[in-house]
Scaffold this motif. Structure first.
Motif, PDB file in Angstrom:
ATOM      1  N   UNK A 157       2.214  10.431 -10.052  1.00 17.05           N
ATOM      2  CA  UNK A 157       1.401  10.647 -11.251  1.00 17.05           C
ATOM      3  C   UNK A 157       0.121  11.428 -10.964  1.00 17.05           C
ATOM      4  N   UNK A 158       0.062  12.079  -9.805  1.00 15.07           N
ATOM      5  CA  UNK A 158      -1.184  12.720  -9.396  1.00 15.07           C
ATOM      6  C   UNK A 158      -1.639  13.820 -10.348  1.00 15.07           C
ATOM      7  N   UNK A 159      -0.700  14.454 -11.058  1.00 17.15           N
ATOM      8  CA  UNK A 159      -1.053  15.554 -11.957  1.00 17.15           C
ATOM      9  C   UNK A 159      -1.261  15.105 -13.397  1.00 17.15           C
ATOM     10  N   UNK A 160      -1.113  13.816 -13.652  1.00 19.86           N
ATOM     11  CA  UNK A 160      -1.263  13.297 -15.020  1.00 19.86           C
ATOM     12  C   UNK A 160      -2.603  12.575 -15.118  1.00 19.86           C
ATOM     13  N   UNK A 164       1.203   6.644  -6.942  1.00 20.92           N
ATOM     14  CA  UNK A 164       0.078   7.519  -7.262  1.00 20.92           C
ATOM     15  C   UNK A 164       0.452   8.987  -7.096  1.00 20.92           C
ATOM     16  N   UNK A 165       1.226   9.284  -6.074  1.00 21.18           N
ATOM     17  CA  UNK A 165       1.636  10.674  -5.842  1.00 21.18           C
ATOM     18  C   UNK A 165       2.513  11.189  -6.978  1.00 21.18           C
ATOM     19  N   UNK A 194      -6.217   2.165   2.781  1.00 18.72           N
ATOM     20  CA  UNK A 194      -7.097   1.876   1.651  1.00 18.72           C
ATOM     21  C   UNK A 194      -7.820   3.096   1.108  1.00 18.72           C
ATOM     22  N   UNK A 195      -8.480   3.860   1.984  1.00 20.18           N
ATOM     23  CA  UNK A 195      -9.241   5.017   1.518  1.00 20.18           C
ATOM     24  C   UNK A 195      -8.325   6.162   1.098  1.00 20.18           C
ATOM     25  N   UNK A 196      -7.109   6.215   1.652  1.00 20.38           N
ATOM     26  CA  UNK A 196      -6.139   7.212   1.184  1.00 20.38           C
ATOM     27  C   UNK A 196      -5.754   6.917  -0.263  1.00 20.38           C
ATOM     28  N   UNK A 197      -5.585   5.634  -0.586  1.00 20.72           N
ATOM     29  CA  UNK A 197      -5.285   5.239  -1.971  1.00 20.72           C
ATOM     30  C   UNK A 197      -6.463   5.578  -2.880  1.00 20.72           C
ATOM     31  N   UNK A 198      -7.682   5.299  -2.405  1.00 24.94           N
ATOM     32  CA  UNK A 198      -8.879   5.628  -3.187  1.00 24.94           C
ATOM     33  C   UNK A 198      -8.926   7.121  -3.491  1.00 24.94           C
ATOM     34  N   UNK A 199      -8.654   7.932  -2.488  1.00 25.71           N
ATOM     35  CA  UNK A 199      -8.689   9.392  -2.674  1.00 25.71           C
ATOM     36  C   UNK A 199      -7.663   9.842  -3.714  1.00 25.71           C
ATOM     37  N   UNK A 200      -6.435   9.294  -3.652  1.00 24.45           N
ATOM     38  CA  UNK A 200      -5.397   9.690  -4.598  1.00 24.45           C
ATOM     39  C   UNK A 200      -5.749   9.263  -6.025  1.00 24.45           C
ATOM     40  N   UNK A 231       0.823  -1.209   0.000  1.00 22.54           N
ATOM     41  CA  UNK A 231       0.000   0.000   0.000  1.00 22.54           C
ATOM     42  C   UNK A 231       0.858   1.261   0.000  1.00 22.54           C
ATOM     43  N   UNK A 232       1.952   1.237   0.741  1.00 18.49           N
ATOM     44  CA  UNK A 232       2.854   2.395   0.764  1.00 18.49           C
ATOM     45  C   UNK A 232       3.460   2.639  -0.619  1.00 18.49           C
TER      46      UNK A 232
END
Length: 414
Positions: free
Chosen positions: A259-262, A256-257, A383-389, A249-250
Motif C-alpha cells: 500500500x506504499x503508493x496509496x 505496508x509495501x 522497527x524503524x524500517x516499518x516507521x519509514x514505510x 514485523x515481516x
C-alpha cells in the motif's frame, strides 16, 4: 456606363476589341467608297479572326500536388535525430563506421557531447560495448550487453545497438541506434530482496536452533530434572516470542509495501493519539525506570493519516527511546503545530546517543547499532524500517539527530 462597357469588353475580348472596332469602321468606309459588301465583309471576318487568334492566351493548367517521388527527400538522419531528442533514454545515431551522426540530450548528460562525425570509441572506453558495436555493424543483427559505470557512482545500464531498417535505403548506408537503459534501481531492489531473505533467515535460524537444542535436552538429560525443565521452558518461551515478533514485523512490512503508493485520506488528531501511546507504554516505562513526558498544545492538531499506523509509528519511537535511552530516565515527546509550517512530533531521549556513522542507516532492515544490545532488549531490527514505510505512505519524513553523551531526537515531520 461607358466604363462598365469597357470592363465587359476587356473581359470578353481582351485587349483586341479596339482593333475590331477599327476594322469595323474601315469596312463601313470601304462600303461607302463603293467596295462590294460581300468583299468588305469577307475581309473583315478574315482580319478579325487573325486578331482574335493572336490575342488569345490559353489559361494555365491548375497545379497538381507533387508526388512523393517528385518532392525533395528529407534527410533521414535529421528526422531520426529530432525523434531522439523526445526520448529520455540516452541514445546515439551511428553510421556504418560507428561514427556519431547525432545524440540526444540524455546522451549528452551521460557521455558528454561528442563532435558529429567522431568515432564512438572517442567517448566509450568499455571493450565489451565496443565489441557488440563491431559485431552488429558486421552482421546487421541487434545486440545488447549489461554495462556498469562505477564513477561518479555505480550505475548499471543495458546497452543495446540495433540497425535502423529504412525502405529503399542501401545496406551500405544503414544507420544504427545505440541506447543506454538504466537498470540500476532494479539491481538495487534485487540486492535488497536477496539481503532481506538472507537476514530474515539468519534472524530466524538462531531462535530455531535454540528451541531445537532445548527440546533435545528436555527429551534427554533434563527429562527428569524439574528445575532444568522450568529454566529451559522459560528460555524457549522467550525465543518463540522473539520469532513471533519477527514474523509479525515481516508481515507488517509486506502489507505496508503493498500500500506504499496509496496515501491515507482520513483525519487524525495527534493530541489524544500521543496520550494513548503514553498510556500503552506506561508499564514498559515503569519496568525500565523511565518517565514519559508529553508536551502537547491545548488545541486539536489534525493531520491526514491512518490512526492505527500512526499509533504504530509513535509506539515504536517512544519504545525505542525508553529502551535505548533509559540511562537518561526521561523521554520527552513534543508536538509542535505552528500556524505556518509543518506539524512536527519529536521524541527525545537523554541516553548515550548514537554514533554519527550509524544515523543514516538506522531505517535499514535488520540494521542495528549494537546487535547484542538490540537482542538483549528484544528488538527485531525492523522497527524503524516499518516507521519509514508508514511515513512514506503518509508523505511524511523522519529526521534523526543525535549527539554522543546527550541523547537522540527522532522527529516526524508531516
Amino acid at each position: 456606363m461607358g466604363s462598365q462597357w469597357g470592363t465587359w469588353l476587356n473581359k470578353r475580348f481582351g485587349g483586341s476589341w479596339l482593333l475590331l472596332l477599327a476594322l469595323s469602321l474601315a469596312g463601313a468606309l470601304s462600303v461607302f467608297a463603293g467596295v462590294p459588301v460581300w468583299q468588305a465583309g469577307l475581309a473583315w471576318f478574315a482580319l478579325a479572326g487573325l486578331v482574335l487568334v493572336a490575342d488569345h492566351k490559353p489559361e494555365p493548367a491548375p497545379e497538381r500536388p507533387a508526388t512523393a517521388e517528385e518532392q525533395a527527400p528529407h534527410d533521414v538522419a535529421e528526422v531520426i535525430s529530432a525523434a531522439l531528442n523526445a526520448l529520455d533514454i540516452p541514445t546515439l545515431l551511428l553510421d556504418g563506421e560507428a561514427n556519431v551522426l547525432s545524440q540526444n540530450a540524455a546522451a549528452d548528460r551521460l557521455l558528454g557531447s561528442l563532435p558529429l562525425g567522431a568515432h564512438v570509441a572517442g567517448r566509450l572506453r568499455s571493450p565489451a560495448v565496443l565489441d557488440i558495436i563491431r559485431e552488429t555493424l558486421a552482421t546487421g543483427r541487434p545486440n545488447q550487453i549489461e554495462h556498469v559505470e562505477r564513477l561518479p557512482s555505480q550505475q548499471v545500464y543495458v546497452v543495446r545497438i540495433a540497425p535502423v531498417d529504412l525502405p529503399g535505403r542501401d545496406q551500405r548506408d544503414r544507420l544504427y541506434l545505440l541506447s543506454f537503459r538504466d537498470v540500476s534501481e532494479l539491481h538495487r531492489l534485487d540486492r535488497m530482496r536477496s539481503d532481506f531473505v538472507a537476514n530474515a533467515s539468519h534472524e530466524l535460524r538462531t531462535p530455531l536452533a535454540s528451541l531445537r537444542g532445548f527440546i533435545e535436552t528436555l527429551q534427554g538429560a533434563a527429562k527428569s530434572d524439574p528445575k532444568a525443565q522450568e529454566r529451559f521452558l522459560s528460555i524457549m518461551l522467550d525465543q518463540s516470542t522473539r520469532m513471533s515478533r519477527l514474523i509479525d514485523d515481516l508481515l507488517s512490512l509486506s502489507r505496508l509495501e503493498l500500500r506504499s503508493n496509496v496515501a491515507p485520506e482520513g483525519k487524525v488528531d495527534l493530541v489524544p493519539l500521543l496520550s494513548h501511546v503514553r498510556d500503552a507504554l506506561s508499564p514498559l516505562a515503569e519496568e525500565l525506570g523511565v518517565e514519559i513526558n508529553l508536551h502537547l498544545p491545548e488545541r486539536a492538531v489534525e493531520v491526514t493519516g491512518d490512526r492505527d499506523e500512526l499509533v504504530q509509528v509513535f509506539e515504536n519511537l517512544v519504545e525505542n527511546a525508553c529502551k535505548y535511552g533509559q540511562d537518561g530516565e526521561t523521554v520527552d515527546v513534543f508536538l509542535k503545530a505552528p500556524e505556518a509550517g509543518p506539524v512536527e512530533v519529536t521524541v527525545v531521549d537523554h541516553g548515550p546517543g548514537i554514533p554519527s556513522e550509524h544515523v543514516p542507516r538506522l531505517t535499514e532492515r535488520f540494521y542495528r547499532v549494537s546487535v547484542a544490545d538490540s537482542r538483549s532488549k528484544k528488538g527485531t531490527g525492523l522497527g524503524l524500517a516499518i516507521v519509514k514505510h508508514i511515513l512514506t505512505r503518509h508523505r511524511a519524513r523522519l529526521v534523526v539527530t543525535s549527539e554522543m553523551g546527550k541523547g537522540s531526537q527522532f522527529t516526524v515531520r508531516f
